[in-house]
Write an enzyme that holds these catalytic residues in place. Structure first.
Site, PDB file in Angstrom:
ATOM      1  N   GLU A   1      13.619  12.868 -14.964  1.00 56.72           N
ATOM      2  CA  GLU A   1      14.423  11.904 -14.213  1.00 56.72           C
ATOM      3  C   GLU A   1      15.677  11.454 -14.951  1.00 56.72           C
ATOM      4  O   GLU A   1      15.812  10.279 -15.334  1.00 56.72           O
ATOM      5  CB  GLU A   1      13.563  10.686 -13.844  1.00 56.72           C
TER       6      GLU A   1
ATOM      7  N   GLU B   1       5.643  14.564 -10.313  1.00 55.74           N
ATOM      8  CA  GLU B   1       5.055  13.214 -10.302  1.00 55.74           C
ATOM      9  C   GLU B   1       4.912  12.754  -8.866  1.00 55.74           C
ATOM     10  O   GLU B   1       5.798  12.984  -8.041  1.00 55.74           O
ATOM     11  CB  GLU B   1       5.945  12.178 -11.009  1.00 55.74           C
TER      12      GLU B   1
HETATM   13  C1  FCB Z   1       8.784   7.502 -12.683  1.00 51.67           C
HETATM   14  C2  FCB Z   1       8.676   7.722 -14.176  1.00 51.67           C
HETATM   15  C3  FCB Z   1       7.283   7.491 -14.721  1.00 51.67           C
HETATM   16  C4  FCB Z   1       6.631   6.293 -14.075  1.00 51.67           C
HETATM   17  C5  FCB Z   1       6.689   6.415 -12.581  1.00 51.67           C
HETATM   18  C6  FCB Z   1       5.996   5.292 -11.843  1.00 51.67           C
HETATM   19  O1  FCB Z   1      10.092   7.155 -12.374  1.00 51.67           O
HETATM   20  O2  FCB Z   1       9.068   9.025 -14.499  1.00 51.67           O
HETATM   21  O3  FCB Z   1       7.358   7.362 -16.120  1.00 51.67           O
HETATM   22  O4  FCB Z   1       7.242   5.147 -14.516  1.00 51.67           O
HETATM   23  O5  FCB Z   1       8.019   6.459 -12.167  1.00 51.67           O
END
Ligand code: FCB
Length: 482
Positions: free
Chosen positions: A182, A388
């Site tokens: 990210e 994620e």
């Molecule tokens: C993302 C991050 C991770 C965590 C999730 C909830 O943006 O990559 O580390 O904080 O959100």
């Protein structure tokens, strides 16, 4: 072994054989042991120790003590039947201060972690940068060399050196790598809104950081290719914003265009097409001199081919033009900072997609995940990972010690269904990494927000799988949803 399988025959509810069933974590959020083995502070150590920056004054000093308890955590993963695990390497643990030789004791931790994973049949996926820049690259010690964090071009070269060291040490046992996690958050929350480390609020620096993160990614891909076997799979994990207009009015469509430019195309453009789109350059021309920022050869470097595109998805974003004289709602889900993380698009208004909210106040809408997977599939044709996806809820521990979290299970079921929809519509999705294995340090929110499928008691550090973990284990056992 890699997480990807060339065999794309579909099985149960659309998940191909060899599909990676994973969880994801990040070093600073779980490891603790912040001074062990010569590790130096990262920008997150400094930020979390700065009063007022993190809820309750929480820090990652101890976190989940995963550094010492990793064998127990791998055993938990094995009990759940996970086939893959995405973790991040702490840069200041393996290359203290961000330059010079690797710290063998730091590398040993990751060697042992990976060996433990492999011994349990779990495929490791290593992320090189999940936000923990060595502090000395942000502000050098008095008399030290020039630094300045990601707004400084030199940081991209430091990152590539570190990537090479990590790959040389772990390349014999890790074959899937993600460069950045990210980068939008690193650049725009870290240097624009200031709600993430290092807490700076300069829109021009945020844009400089974005370009140098892109450059660091490309240089790191080169360093990884040089150090790794030819079969290695290289990726980046982007939190692409699924941006929807509040209405079909031209002003609202224009707001979508602007957020898509500075939220998404600022990464996918240079990384996957070798260019910054003209509209992005125009929207931000009053803030930075792009001609001076982007050197000759940078775009070729940044667009070195990768093998997989990782998407991190939590919720969609609804935007509109702001009406003159109206207070500007910035309900973009990225903290309450007064500075904007949207350079050149500060006047865009954000709205909640719906009122079905997680504990982060993020709206729940799985269609954003299938839309994003399909859009990326159609535009770039790359194999995809959901690197994620998950949700925080206010979990409670029952008197018998169990944790029942049906909301999280419903969230996960809906989003896995969305992945299956995208696969059915043609997207080549190779794995799903649930965020997160364990409750952990949720950045500026501290330990208040629990994302884990395994509950952590922060007094005793005892881990207890929640009912969502048992549900996910069943999905993995059956190879998909019922
Ligand atoms: C993302 C991050 C991770 C965590 C999730 C909830 O943006 O990559 O580390 O904080 O959100």
């Amino acid at each position: 072994m890699t997480v990807v399988s060339p065999d794309n025959r579909r099985t149960r509810r659309g998940f191909p054989p060899g599909f990676a069933w994973g969880t994801a974590t990040a070093a600073y959020q779980i490891e603790g042991a912040v001074t062990e083995g010569g590790r130096t502070p990262s920008i997150w150590d400094t930020f979390s120790h700065t009063p007022g920056k993190v809820a309750n004054g929480d820090t990652g000093d101890i976190a989940l003590d995963h550094y010492r308890r990793f064998r127990e955590d791998v055993r938990l993963m094995a009990d759940l039947g996970l086939t893959s695990y995405r973790f991040s390497i702490s840069w200041p643990r393996v290359q203290p201060t961000g330059r010079g030789p690797a710290a063998e004791r730091g590398l040993d931790f990751y060697r042992e972690l990976v060996d433990e994973l492999l011994a349990h049949g779990i495929t490791p996926v290593a992320t090189l940068y999940h936000w923990d820049l060595p502090q000395e690259l942000e502000t050098p010690p008095i008399g030290g060399s020039a630094a300045g964090g990601w707004p400084s071009r030199d940081t991209a070269y430091r990152f590539a050196d570190y990537a090479g060291l990590a790959a040389e040490a772990l390349g014999d046992r890790v074959s899937t790598w993600t460069t950045l996690n990210e980068p939008w958050c690193s650049a725009f929350l870290g240097y624009g809104a200031g709600v993430h480390a290092p807490g700076r609020t300069d829109p021009a620096d945020a844009l400089r950081a974005a370009h140098h993160l892109n450059l660091g990614h490309g240089l790191a891909v080169g360093a990884l290719r040089a150090a790794l076997p030819a079969a290695a799979q290289l990726a980046v994990s982007l939190n692409l914003h699924v941006v929807r207009p509040l209405s079909e009015r031209p002003e609202d469509l224009e707001a979508v265009r602007r957020i898509d430019a500075v939220g998404n195309r600022i990464w996918t453009g240079p990384m996957l097409k070798g260019r910054y789109d003209e509209d992005l350059l125009q929207d931000t021309a009053h803030l930075v001199d792009w001609d001076a920022l982007v050197h000759e050869g940078d775009l070729a470097e940044i667009s070195r081919p990768i093998d997989l595109l990782g998407l991190n998805y939590y919720n969609p974003t609804v935007v509109s033009a702001s009406a003159p004289g109206q207070a500007l709602p910035r309900d973009d889900g990225h903290g309450g900072g007064t500075a904007s993380p949207w350079p050149g698009a500060e006047d865009v208004a954000f709205h909640r997609a719906n009122d079905d909210l997680t504990a982060m106040d993020w709206p729940i809408d799985p269609t954003g995940l299938s839309d994003c997977l399909l859009a990326m599939h159609r535009e770039f044709g790359l194999p995809l990972l959901v690197s994620e996806n998950g949700a925080a809820f206010h979990d409670t521990v029952a008197p018998d010690g169990s944790v029942h979290d049906p909301e999280r299970t419903a969230y996960l079921r809906g989003h896995l269904d969305a992945v299956a929809d995208a696969i059915a519509a043609g997207a080549d999705v190779r794995g799903y990494y649930l965020w997160s294995l364990l409750d952990n340090f949720e950045w500026a929110y501290g330990y208040d927000k629990r994302f884990g499928i395994v509950h952590v008691d922060y007094d005793t550090l005892v881990r207890t799988p929640k009912s969502s973990a048992h549900w996910y284990a069943g999905v993995i056992r059956r190879g998909g949803l019922d």
